[in-house]
Design a protein around this motif. Structure first.
Motif, PDB file in Angstrom:
ATOM      1  N   LEU A   3      71.625  31.459  -2.235  1.00  0.00           N
ATOM      2  CA  LEU A   3      72.130  31.941  -0.941  1.00  0.00           C
ATOM      3  C   LEU A   3      71.890  30.847   0.084  1.00  0.00           C
ATOM      4  CD1 LEU A   3      73.429  34.268   0.469  1.00  0.00           C
ATOM      5  CD2 LEU A   3      71.178  35.184   0.958  1.00  0.00           C
ATOM      6  N   SER A   4      72.425  29.659  -0.162  1.00  0.00           N
ATOM      7  CA  SER A   4      72.358  28.578   0.808  1.00  0.00           C
ATOM      8  C   SER A   4      73.422  28.822   1.847  1.00  0.00           C
ATOM      9  CB  SER A   4      72.571  27.236   0.112  1.00  0.00           C
ATOM     10  OG  SER A   4      73.905  27.155  -0.328  1.00  0.00           O
ATOM     11  N   TYR A   5      73.378  28.029   2.886  1.00  0.00           N
ATOM     12  CA  TYR A   5      74.273  28.329   3.991  1.00  0.00           C
ATOM     13  C   TYR A   5      75.743  28.070   3.636  1.00  0.00           C
ATOM     14  CZ  TYR A   5      70.012  28.903   6.486  1.00  0.00           C
ATOM     15  OH  TYR A   5      68.792  29.362   6.882  1.00  0.00           O
ATOM     16  N   LYS A 106      77.166  43.395  10.409  1.00  0.00           N
ATOM     17  CA  LYS A 106      77.604  42.103  10.928  1.00  0.00           C
ATOM     18  C   LYS A 106      77.514  41.086   9.805  1.00  0.00           C
ATOM     19  CE  LYS A 106      76.752  38.742  14.631  1.00  0.00           C
ATOM     20  NZ  LYS A 106      75.886  38.386  15.795  1.00  0.00           N
ATOM     21  N   ASP A 107      78.582  40.326   9.625  1.00  0.00           N
ATOM     22  CA  ASP A 107      78.623  39.378   8.515  1.00  0.00           C
ATOM     23  C   ASP A 107      79.455  38.169   8.947  1.00  0.00           C
ATOM     24  OD1 ASP A 107      78.566  38.066   6.122  1.00  0.00           O
ATOM     25  OD2 ASP A 107      79.583  39.623   4.963  1.00  0.00           O
ATOM     26  N   THR A 108      78.840  37.318   9.749  1.00  0.00           N
ATOM     27  CA  THR A 108      79.544  36.200  10.370  1.00  0.00           C
ATOM     28  C   THR A 108      80.173  35.267   9.353  1.00  0.00           C
ATOM     29  OG1 THR A 108      78.003  36.297  12.226  1.00  0.00           O
ATOM     30  CG2 THR A 108      79.269  34.267  11.967  1.00  0.00           C
ATOM     31  N   TYR A 109      79.511  35.055   8.232  1.00  0.00           N
ATOM     32  CA  TYR A 109      79.974  34.067   7.261  1.00  0.00           C
ATOM     33  C   TYR A 109      80.468  34.693   5.958  1.00  0.00           C
ATOM     34  CZ  TYR A 109      77.278  31.425  10.628  1.00  0.00           C
ATOM     35  OH  TYR A 109      76.790  30.919  11.793  1.00  0.00           O
ATOM     36  N   ASN A 110      80.781  35.987   5.993  1.00  0.00           N
ATOM     37  CA  ASN A 110      81.375  36.682   4.844  1.00  0.00           C
ATOM     38  C   ASN A 110      80.495  36.610   3.603  1.00  0.00           C
ATOM     39  OD1 ASN A 110      83.375  38.261   3.624  1.00  0.00           O
ATOM     40  ND2 ASN A 110      84.448  36.466   2.825  1.00  0.00           N
ATOM     41  N   TYR A 111      79.211  36.771   3.793  1.00  0.00           N
ATOM     42  CA  TYR A 111      78.290  36.801   2.646  1.00  0.00           C
ATOM     43  C   TYR A 111      78.617  37.919   1.671  1.00  0.00           C
ATOM     44  CZ  TYR A 111      74.965  33.857   5.221  1.00  0.00           C
ATOM     45  OH  TYR A 111      74.350  32.853   5.887  1.00  0.00           O
ATOM     46  N   SER A 112      78.991  39.079   2.216  1.00  0.00           N
ATOM     47  CA  SER A 112      79.143  40.260   1.371  1.00  0.00           C
ATOM     48  C   SER A 112      80.324  40.158   0.425  1.00  0.00           C
ATOM     49  CB  SER A 112      79.263  41.518   2.231  1.00  0.00           C
ATOM     50  OG  SER A 112      80.308  41.398   3.174  1.00  0.00           O
ATOM     51  N   ALA A 113      81.067  39.064   0.474  1.00  0.00           N
ATOM     52  CA  ALA A 113      82.086  38.830  -0.546  1.00  0.00           C
ATOM     53  C   ALA A 113      81.457  38.673  -1.922  1.00  0.00           C
ATOM     54  CB  ALA A 113      82.906  37.578  -0.201  1.00  0.00           C
ATOM     55  N   ALA A 114      80.177  38.304  -1.957  1.00  0.00           N
ATOM     56  CA  ALA A 114      79.440  38.213  -3.222  1.00  0.00           C
ATOM     57  C   ALA A 114      78.877  39.587  -3.554  1.00  0.00           C
ATOM     58  CB  ALA A 114      78.324  37.183  -3.112  1.00  0.00           C
ATOM     59  N   GLN A 214      73.827  41.368   8.942  1.00  0.00           N
ATOM     60  CA  GLN A 214      73.141  42.637   9.181  1.00  0.00           C
ATOM     61  C   GLN A 214      73.820  43.726   8.366  1.00  0.00           C
ATOM     62  OE1 GLN A 214      73.261  43.043  13.480  1.00  0.00           O
ATOM     63  NE2 GLN A 214      72.282  41.043  13.782  1.00  0.00           N
ATOM     64  N   PHE A 215      73.002  44.565   7.731  1.00  0.00           N
ATOM     65  CA  PHE A 215      73.560  45.580   6.836  1.00  0.00           C
ATOM     66  C   PHE A 215      72.548  46.701   6.603  1.00  0.00           C
ATOM     67  CE2 PHE A 215      71.538  42.289   4.185  1.00  0.00           C
ATOM     68  CZ  PHE A 215      70.642  43.049   3.435  1.00  0.00           C
ATOM     69  N   PRO A 647      78.799  27.096   5.815  1.00  0.00           N
ATOM     70  CA  PRO A 647      80.020  27.520   6.493  1.00  0.00           C
ATOM     71  C   PRO A 647      80.072  27.838   7.971  1.00  0.00           C
ATOM     72  CG  PRO A 647      79.311  29.045   4.779  1.00  0.00           C
ATOM     73  CD  PRO A 647      78.873  27.675   4.468  1.00  0.00           C
ATOM     74  N   ARG A 648      79.987  27.140   9.054  1.00  0.00           N
ATOM     75  CA  ARG A 648      79.514  27.877  10.167  1.00  0.00           C
ATOM     76  C   ARG A 648      79.852  27.246  11.491  1.00  0.00           C
ATOM     77  NH1 ARG A 648      75.131  26.589   7.286  1.00  0.00           N
ATOM     78  NH2 ARG A 648      74.156  25.827   9.154  1.00  0.00           N
TER      79      ARG A 648
END
Length: 658
Positions: A3-5, A106-114, A214-215, A647-648
């Motif tokens: 889970l790197s940036y 809140k998921d600024t960088y679309n982490y939850s795609a994983a 945030q989740f 990604p950011r």
């Protein structure tokens, strides 16, 4: 995958029914509940007559879950009875990789795609029990092997309720920690057990200190209880009893105005200026008491507020890098700050680092940068490469990639990467003095952090390579509790870097960084977006307050402070008071709170004075009373002797101040 940036883009049932639902485990002889020193607050004296409608025995006996419930369901009830069963062995949660539900806030960088990120990492923890306290054998940051999450498990509670059919109920606080980063997501779990069976385990996460992710997460899974004698169990129980006993007494923040009525304090200023839903916790440490605000979550108050895990982000630039540099100087002499980076970091043996000292680097004045605009580099593509890298080699390469533009010590440019370089330099310097095998973080842990009686959360750190033996990140990657913040700030401020009267930090360096030397205010920062400038020295910021800010500042006052990404401030006022808050909505408004804290009378020595008979809060104990405490008619404690002090688009460690 890590889970790197960069990858972030990417009512009561019959006993027979309950017994049928519970899972068997291997028996072993029960250990006495009080074989060692009891934890302050034990034993529980409630009747067990608890009215429960959420997470009942039926709820924990069968079925699944995909949401969150009120945190009260995980909390120790006022009527909790002493536990009749003792837990000792390994708790393993089963099939966590597919269980439960996940709700993105809140998921600024679309982490939850994983998809795999939406579930718990592997959880297998050794636990022992001392009275009503359930204690993890491994404390601090635990590497789970998950590509996304590492884990911290805190001490929890065990108790009996009449509705649980003779079983003992356990509740544990825990936190998911983002791999190769510093975000913390606080959670809770609970289950029932007896001498032969264990229920399912219910867990949930409804809080975080994380600006960009945030989740809510919740679920219920089967569990395995492998009952066995835990190695070192007796020592674990003793250590936890001592840990709780050493916590600074707490009181609600509102008590400041009643304890110091002549100060005219408006306690509504504390926590103000921060969006309530983004505020993890806040407090004022003063006079030997930690006056604390609540720890609110999306499911109500967190029942283990004094064990809520709080991330450091850039506070680590002070509490790790700055303190290490001052300690090395105290131990090995005044030449330490003038040591050259290129002499101790082989990769930095380039012309860009010619003449750059440890002190320059601690002051963010290496002269190597792309832009001198306020924290422009920190949120730029060069720093993104640094944050993304998990392995030591690529991380150091990115840290050293900024071009040379100014003489060392002349231009302030904020770089978390510089603190990483400094940590590596100090690591190699320590090895030259203390021998091969020395580790800079374990050294400062044993030299300073353990003697300060900080929680085990602070005794580990995020390192490169997702490894317990990697290079400490230096500028971020630590974890605290409210109590830790109160103790560290007192150590730097009121105690002048002393522990038990022994000077642990170089007094000149500390006095300079704490703005006690008018001849050395440190380096002036570039102006931020509001036009303000600050002073910066050895990882500590400072801001000048005058009567234009508030009439309470009758003459100019410099306030040193620590600051962290997302909305974290620890402001140490010259009267011995510290105001702190942890939040995650990029809000840094603390002027009003500082003015109110400055109204308190100046303290002298360690934490001010203690007066026998003064009403204190629960002192960090979740329930009950213990010597030297007695109960008064308001349910508070009367301390009958004074306590020992013992990604950011933006990079994740930017600290934008207002």
């Amino acid at each position: 995958m890590s889970l790197s940036y960069a990858r972030r883009r990417c009512a009561v049932l019959a006993v027979l029914v309950l017994a049928m639902a519970l899972l068997p485990f291997s028996p072993v002889a029960a250990t006495p509940a009080y074989a060692v020193t009891a934890v302050p607050g034990d034993p529980l004296t409630g009747s067990g007559a608890v009215s429960r409608s959420v997470l009942t025995t039926a709820d924990l006996s069968s079925g699944a879950a995909a949401g969150t419930v009120t945190n009260d369901a995980f909390a120790l009830p006022a009527a909790a009875a002493a536990p009749t069963h003792t837990f000792e062995g390994t708790l393993t949660l089963n099939r966590v990789a597919t269980a439960g539900g996940f709700r993105t806030i809140k998921d600024t960088y679309n982490y939850s795609a994983a998809a795999a990120l939406k579930h718990l990492p592997p959880v297998s923890i050794d636990l022992v029990q001392n009275g009503s306290h359930v204690i993890p054998a491994a404390r601090g940051l635990q590497i789970t092997g998950s590509p996304y999450w590492n884990l911290i498990v805190e001490g929890g509670r065990a108790w009996n309720e009449k509705g649980d059919g003779g079983r003992t109920r356990v509740s544990l606080p825990f936190a998911l920690v983002e791999r190769n980063a510093n975000c913390v997501h606080n959670g809770l779990l609970t289950f029932l057990f007896d001498g032969s069976k264990i229920s399912k385990v219910r867990y949930q996460i409804a809080h975080e200190t994380c600006e960009y992710f945030q989740f809510d997460m919740g679920g219920q899974v089967g569990a395995t209880y492998s009952r066995h004698t835990v190695t070192g169990g007796t020592d674990l129980k003793k250590a936890y009893a001592a840990e709780v006993a050493h916590r600074i007494p707490t009181k609600p923040i509102s008590a400041l105005s009643t304890d110091y009525p002549n100060a005219g304090i408006d306690t509504s200023a504390f926590g103000s200026g921060i969006t309530a839903s983004a505020l993890s916790t806040y407090g004022v440490s003063y006079g030997g008491v930690n006056y604390v605000g609540a720890c609110q979550t999306r499911q109500g108050a967190y029942p283990y507020c004094n064990q809520m895990v709080l991330p450091s982000y850039s506070l680590a630039k002070t509490t790790f890098a700055g303190i290490v540099l001052m300690r090395l100087t105290q131990v090995y002499g005044s030449s330490v700050p003038s040591q050259l980076i290129r002499d101790w970091v082989g990769e930095a043996d380039t012309s860009a680092w010619t003449g750059v000292t440890f002190q320059d680097t601690a002051n963010m004045a290496t002269g190597n940068y792309s832009s001198s605009a306020f924290e422009s580099d920190e949120s730029g593509s060069g720093m993104t490469a640094f944050f993304n890298a998990e392995a030591y080699g690529p991380k150091m390469t990115a840290a050293l990639a900024f071009p040379h533009r100014a003489a060392p010590g002349t231009q302030w440019v904020y770089h978390s990467s510089d603190t990483f370089v400094l940590a590596r330099a100090m690591q190699n310097y320590l090895v030259s003095k203390a021998g091969a095998g020395s580790d800079i973080y374990r050294w400062i842990r044993d030299q300073v952090l353990v003697p300060l009686h900080l929680s085990p959360d602070v005794l580990t750190t995020v390192r490169t390579d997702n490894s317990a033996t990697g290079q400490p990140l230096g500028g971020y990657g630590l974890f605290y509790t409210q109590d830790d913040i109160a103790k560290v700030s007192r150590f730097l401020n009121a105690d002048g870097g002393k522990i038990g009267g022994v000077q642990m930090l170089d007094p000149t360096m500390l006095a300079d960084a704490m703005q006690q030397n008018p001849a050395n205010r440190g380096i002036t920062t570039t102006a931020n977006t509001t036009g303000k400038t600050y002073q910066y020295q050895d990882g500590l910021w400072a801001r000048q307050f005058t009567s234009a800010d508030n009439p309470v500042f009758t003459s100019p006052v410099y306030v040193p402070f620590m600051s962290g990404f997302g909305g974290i401030t620890v402001a140490m006022l010259p009267n011995g008071a510290t105001y702190y808050y942890f939040s995650d909505n990029d809000e840094f408004g603390w002027s009003a709170a500082a003015a109110q804290a400055y109204k308190l009378p100046a303290t002298s020595g360690s934490g001010g004075t203690c007066t026998a008979g003064r009403r204190l809060g629960n002192g960090g104990f979740e329930t009950g009373t213990a010597s030297p405490w007695t109960a008064d008619d308001k349910g508070a404690g009367i301390h009958t002797s004074c306590p020992a002090h013992g990604p950011r688009a933006a990079a994740p460690v930017v600290s934008v101040r207002s």
